[in-house]
Design an enzyme around this catalytic site. Structure first.
Site, PDB file in Angstrom:
ATOM      1  N   CYS A  25       0.816  -1.211   0.000  1.00  0.00           N
ATOM      2  CA  CYS A  25       0.000   0.000   0.000  1.00  0.00           C
ATOM      3  C   CYS A  25       0.849   1.260   0.000  1.00  0.00           C
ATOM      4  CB  CYS A  25      -0.944  -0.005   1.202  1.00  0.00           C
ATOM      5  SG  CYS A  25      -1.846   1.529   1.377  1.00  0.00           S
ATOM      6  N   CYS A  83      -1.417   1.624  -3.223  1.00  0.00           N
ATOM      7  CA  CYS A  83      -2.422   2.692  -3.054  1.00  0.00           C
ATOM      8  C   CYS A  83      -1.851   4.100  -2.982  1.00  0.00           C
ATOM      9  CB  CYS A  83      -3.210   2.465  -1.758  1.00  0.00           C
ATOM     10  SG  CYS A  83      -3.516   0.761  -1.341  1.00  0.00           S
ATOM     11  N   LYS A 101       0.250   5.273  -6.055  1.00  0.00           N
ATOM     12  CA  LYS A 101      -0.751   5.294  -7.147  1.00  0.00           C
ATOM     13  C   LYS A 101      -1.613   6.554  -7.063  1.00  0.00           C
ATOM     14  CE  LYS A 101      -4.621   4.131  -6.360  1.00  0.00           C
ATOM     15  NZ  LYS A 101      -5.135   2.797  -6.202  1.00  0.00           N
ATOM     16  N   TYR A 121      -8.909  -3.477 -11.136  1.00  0.00           N
ATOM     17  CA  TYR A 121      -8.572  -2.211 -10.492  1.00  0.00           C
ATOM     18  C   TYR A 121      -7.297  -1.597 -11.092  1.00  0.00           C
ATOM     19  CZ  TYR A 121     -11.530  -3.082  -6.301  1.00  0.00           C
ATOM     20  OH  TYR A 121     -12.544  -3.286  -5.414  1.00  0.00           O
ATOM     21  N   GLU A 177      -6.948   1.813 -13.411  1.00  0.00           N
ATOM     22  CA  GLU A 177      -6.342   2.952 -12.720  1.00  0.00           C
ATOM     23  C   GLU A 177      -5.107   3.446 -13.472  1.00  0.00           C
ATOM     24  OE1 GLU A 177      -5.780   1.668  -8.650  1.00  0.00           O
ATOM     25  OE2 GLU A 177      -7.861   2.129  -8.126  1.00  0.00           O
ATOM     26  N   THR A 223      -6.517  -2.571   1.519  1.00  0.00           N
ATOM     27  CA  THR A 223      -5.745  -2.131   2.681  1.00  0.00           C
ATOM     28  C   THR A 223      -6.578  -2.011   3.966  1.00  0.00           C
ATOM     29  OG1 THR A 223      -4.077  -1.030   1.367  1.00  0.00           O
ATOM     30  CG2 THR A 223      -4.414  -0.166   3.584  1.00  0.00           C
ATOM     31  N   HIS A 255     -26.987  21.406  -1.789  1.00  0.00           N
ATOM     32  CA  HIS A 255     -27.043  21.987  -3.117  1.00  0.00           C
ATOM     33  C   HIS A 255     -26.071  23.145  -3.254  1.00  0.00           C
ATOM     34  CE1 HIS A 255     -28.977  22.983  -6.899  1.00  0.00           C
ATOM     35  NE2 HIS A 255     -29.031  24.250  -6.529  1.00  0.00           N
ATOM     36  N   GLU A 288     -26.057  15.380  -4.384  1.00  0.00           N
ATOM     37  CA  GLU A 288     -27.480  15.556  -4.055  1.00  0.00           C
ATOM     38  C   GLU A 288     -28.363  14.664  -4.923  1.00  0.00           C
ATOM     39  OE1 GLU A 288     -29.387  19.404  -5.248  1.00  0.00           O
ATOM     40  OE2 GLU A 288     -27.418  19.844  -6.083  1.00  0.00           O
TER      41      GLU A 288
HETATM   42  P1  NDP Z   1      -8.012  -7.841 -10.359  1.00  0.00           P
HETATM   43  O1  NDP Z   1      -8.283  -9.166  -9.799  1.00  0.00           O
HETATM   44  O2  NDP Z   1      -8.805  -6.679  -9.954  1.00  0.00           O
HETATM   45  O3  NDP Z   1      -8.076  -7.915 -11.948  1.00  0.00           O
HETATM   46  C1  NDP Z   1      -7.295  -8.810 -12.664  1.00  0.00           C
HETATM   47  C2  NDP Z   1      -7.642  -8.660 -14.126  1.00  0.00           C
HETATM   48  O4  NDP Z   1      -6.749  -9.436 -14.903  1.00  0.00           O
HETATM   49  C3  NDP Z   1      -9.038  -9.128 -14.444  1.00  0.00           C
HETATM   50  O5  NDP Z   1      -9.588  -8.255 -15.374  1.00  0.00           O
HETATM   51  C4  NDP Z   1      -8.793 -10.521 -15.005  1.00  0.00           C
HETATM   52  O6  NDP Z   1      -9.742 -10.926 -15.940  1.00  0.00           O
HETATM   53  C5  NDP Z   1      -7.482 -10.309 -15.725  1.00  0.00           C
HETATM   54  N1  NDP Z   1      -6.751 -11.554 -15.890  1.00  0.00           N
HETATM   55  C6  NDP Z   1      -6.472 -12.470 -14.936  1.00  0.00           C
HETATM   56  N2  NDP Z   1      -5.766 -13.486 -15.459  1.00  0.00           N
HETATM   57  C7  NDP Z   1      -5.582 -13.180 -16.762  1.00  0.00           C
HETATM   58  C8  NDP Z   1      -4.933 -13.841 -17.825  1.00  0.00           C
HETATM   59  N3  NDP Z   1      -4.323 -15.016 -17.650  1.00  0.00           N
HETATM   60  N4  NDP Z   1      -4.947 -13.257 -19.037  1.00  0.00           N
HETATM   61  C9  NDP Z   1      -5.551 -12.078 -19.240  1.00  0.00           C
HETATM   62  N5  NDP Z   1      -6.186 -11.414 -18.265  1.00  0.00           N
HETATM   63  C10 NDP Z   1      -6.205 -11.958 -17.027  1.00  0.00           C
HETATM   64  O7  NDP Z   1      -6.455  -7.622 -10.101  1.00  0.00           O
HETATM   65  P2  NDP Z   1      -5.534  -6.359 -10.122  1.00  0.00           P
HETATM   66  O8  NDP Z   1      -4.196  -6.888 -10.500  1.00  0.00           O
HETATM   67  O9  NDP Z   1      -6.103  -5.243 -10.914  1.00  0.00           O
HETATM   68  O10 NDP Z   1      -5.542  -5.919  -8.608  1.00  0.00           O
HETATM   69  C11 NDP Z   1      -5.293  -6.871  -7.573  1.00  0.00           C
HETATM   70  C12 NDP Z   1      -6.125  -6.572  -6.362  1.00  0.00           C
HETATM   71  O11 NDP Z   1      -5.564  -5.471  -5.684  1.00  0.00           O
HETATM   72  C13 NDP Z   1      -7.559  -6.154  -6.678  1.00  0.00           C
HETATM   73  O12 NDP Z   1      -8.418  -7.233  -6.808  1.00  0.00           O
HETATM   74  C14 NDP Z   1      -7.907  -5.315  -5.492  1.00  0.00           C
HETATM   75  O13 NDP Z   1      -8.408  -6.158  -4.512  1.00  0.00           O
HETATM   76  C15 NDP Z   1      -6.587  -4.706  -5.085  1.00  0.00           C
HETATM   77  N6  NDP Z   1      -6.492  -3.315  -5.557  1.00  0.00           N
HETATM   78  C16 NDP Z   1      -7.358  -2.396  -5.033  1.00  0.00           C
HETATM   79  C17 NDP Z   1      -7.311  -1.095  -5.438  1.00  0.00           C
HETATM   80  C18 NDP Z   1      -8.271  -0.115  -4.875  1.00  0.00           C
HETATM   81  O14 NDP Z   1      -8.844  -0.390  -3.837  1.00  0.00           O
HETATM   82  N7  NDP Z   1      -8.505   1.023  -5.524  1.00  0.00           N
HETATM   83  C19 NDP Z   1      -6.326  -0.620  -6.425  1.00  0.00           C
HETATM   84  C20 NDP Z   1      -5.486  -1.676  -6.922  1.00  0.00           C
HETATM   85  C21 NDP Z   1      -5.577  -2.962  -6.488  1.00  0.00           C
HETATM   86  P3  NDP Z   1     -11.107 -11.671 -15.525  1.00  0.00           P
HETATM   87  O15 NDP Z   1     -11.986 -10.599 -14.952  1.00  0.00           O
HETATM   88  O16 NDP Z   1     -11.605 -12.213 -16.829  1.00  0.00           O
HETATM   89  O17 NDP Z   1     -10.735 -12.718 -14.547  1.00  0.00           O
END
Ligand code: NDP
Length: 461
Positions: free
Chosen positions: A43, A48, A51, A180, A184, A313, A438, A443
């Site tokens: 984080c 986080c 980022k 995510y 982002e 986090t 407002h 709102e």
């Molecule tokens: P996510 O699990 O959110 O997303 C992973 C993405 O990668 C999905 O779209 C998934 O597709 C795709 N994917 C997985 N395997 C493959 C593959 N073999 N080939 C192609 N695409 C693939 O993971 P992130 O890495 O974005 O983030 C990890 C975690 O970190 C998040 O789940 C979240 O919990 C946390 N996070 C939170 C944030 C916040 O609170 N703002 C910011 C960043 C991270 P599919 O959907 O088809 O499985």
């Protein structure tokens, strides 16, 4: 003479580990914490926090457009990537230092070394002779970016880890994934002027979020200038003189200076000696835990992303705190994983809490939907095309609001407040009794009176 060197040994000084270690130490327990990288964890060091700084930096380009819409001129500006990165690194070092100080003030010993379990009560530290014994152990090692193992040319891609330290801002980037991190960073690079393409294998980005949120955000990303390719994957990648060539399953080829994979994160359990201590993993490779974060071993617990429950986090922090409450303050506490709000810092951002419409229909049968899509006054003023989405999912009968979904400026700030009401079990009449503030975008949340009938249901009669 105590039986063990420590009462608690924590492995991993990220959000969950640090909170647990501090609280335990403040109870008077003898606590140690080991970290192989920098104190603060994903984080603070490579997640986080940096980022969010990058989001702030990239939002300036949109602010410059807005400025012109409001009569400002000479709004040309240039961005200095190395200057930003070094300022960001200074701030991250400061925050990491605060974590160290807080641990020390609580009385915890910090070991800047990689830790490995020798058995359920013994820890070995890399580069240090002998072993350390401990009554209890907490595993809080987080997760690591995961790239599909079969990807040909995987050595040419970066992950979010490297994105925080690129030597220069690339001219173009292809970001793979639809979660995510992918959306982002697409917003970040696009905002900083990088030609940005987002490629996702599925039918729409942000699987798991409400379908209206997903399609709305995809359209908004396009309006901001991000090229979104759906239903497509790499077949392979090749290094070129100017960057990386992507060969796509669609038969197309494209060259970008950088390819970034954001295809999920895997629990970081390798090389921890979990098998020597008898700690069981679940089928996804995460440390299996009960509601109190206890593993299969009586004196070992695990919190945060390494348990792959809700990987956020604040959740890791609450799991760490609940563990300390239970084990060091005699107050058995299990963190409630229901109705945890989350935000995606895409541009525009997303805020969501509770059930999606699809999940609510599946779980509760009949639900009422309240939904509005509008142009926020700030951008509408100068003819901006941006649209904001707000949606409430209401259980019929009880009239409880069981889902709230927002896409648009300040959605993360709004959803934090909405989450309080949902957690308290707010009903739609109570929500509506709240007088609007407002003029705000928020709102609109309390002025949705007409039920929304999705087109497919309207057609079905
Ligand atoms: P996510 O699990 O959110 O997303 C992973 C993405 O990668 C999905 O779209 C998934 O597709 C795709 N994917 C997985 N395997 C493959 C593959 N073999 N080939 C192609 N695409 C693939 O993971 P992130 O890495 O974005 O983030 C990890 C975690 O970190 C998040 O789940 C979240 O919990 C946390 N996070 C939170 C944030 C916040 O609170 N703002 C910011 C960043 C991270 P599919 O959907 O088809 O499985």
């Amino acid at each position: 003479m105590p039986k063990y060197d420590y009462d608690l040994f924590v492995i991993g000084a990220g959000s969950g580990g640090v909170r647990a270690a501090r609280l335990a130490a403040m109870s008077g327990a003898r606590v140690a914490i080991a970290e192989e990288h920098r104190v603060g964890g994903t984080c603070v060091i490579r997640g986080c926090v940096p980022k969010k700084f990058m989001v702030y930096a990239s939002e300036v380009s949109q602010a410059l457009k807005t400025a012109q819409g409001y009569g400002w001129s000479k709004c040309e500006a240039s961005f200095d990537w190395p200057a930003f990165i070094s300022a960001k690194d200074i701030e991250i070092a400061r925050l990491s230092g605060i974590y160290v100080t807080n641990l020390q003030n609580a009385g915890a010993d910090i070991f800047h070394a990689r830790a490995e379990l020798e058995d359920a009560h013994t820890v070995a530290l890399a580069g240090r002779e002998g072993t350390i014994t401990t009554d209890k152990i907490l595993i809080a090692t987080g997760a690591r970016p995961s790239i599909p193992p079969s990807l040909e040319g995987a050595e040419h891609v970066i992950t979010s880890n490297e994105a925080f330290h690129l030597p220069r801002l690339p001219k173009s980037i292809l970001i793979v994934g639809g979660g995510y991190i992918a959306v982002e960073f697409a917003g970040i690079f696009n905002g900083l002027g990088v030609e940005t393409t987002l490629m996702y294998r599925g039918a729409n980005i942000l699987r798991g979020f409400d379908n209206d949120v997903r399609s709305h955000l995809e359209a908004e990303l396009g309006k901001r200038g991000i090229t979104v390719i759906l239903g497509c994957e790499h077949t392979r990648l090749e290094k070129t003189a100017g960057g990386v060539k992507s060969f796509l399953a669609s038969g197309h080829e494209m060259e970008t200076e950088v390819v970034m994979y954001a295809t999920g994160r895997a629990p970081y359990t390798a090389g921890l000696g979990l098998e020597k201590a008898g700690v069981a993993l679940d089928e996804r490779g995460a440390v299996a835990v009960d509601a109190y974060s206890k593993t299969s071993v009586e004196n070992i617990w695990a919190v945060g992303d390494v348990t792959d429950r809700i990987n956020l986090t604040p959740v890791a922090i609450r799991e760490g705190a609940a563990f300390a409450e239970t084990e060091f303050y005699g107050r058995p506490t299990a963190f409630d994983h229901e109705q945890v709000a989350s935000a995606v810092f895409s541009q525009p951002p997303v805020g969501a809490v509770g059930l999606t419409e699809a999940d609510a229909r599946h779980k509760h049968g009949k639900v009422d939907i309240y939904r509005t899509v509008f142009r926020p006054m700030k951008t509408a003023f100068y003819g901006g095309e941006e649209r904001m989405l707000m949606k409430l999912v209401v259980e019929q009968g009880s009239e409880r609001i069981i889902g709230c979904h927002i896409v648009g400026p300040d959605a993360p700030e709004m959803i934090q407040m909405a989450a309080i009401a949902l957690k308290m079990g707010v009903t739609k009449p109570q929500w509506d009794a709240t007088c609007a503030v407002h003029p705000t975008a928020a709102e609109e949340l309390v002025t949705m009176r007409e039920k929304y009938v999705p087109p497919q249901l309207a057609m079905a009669g």
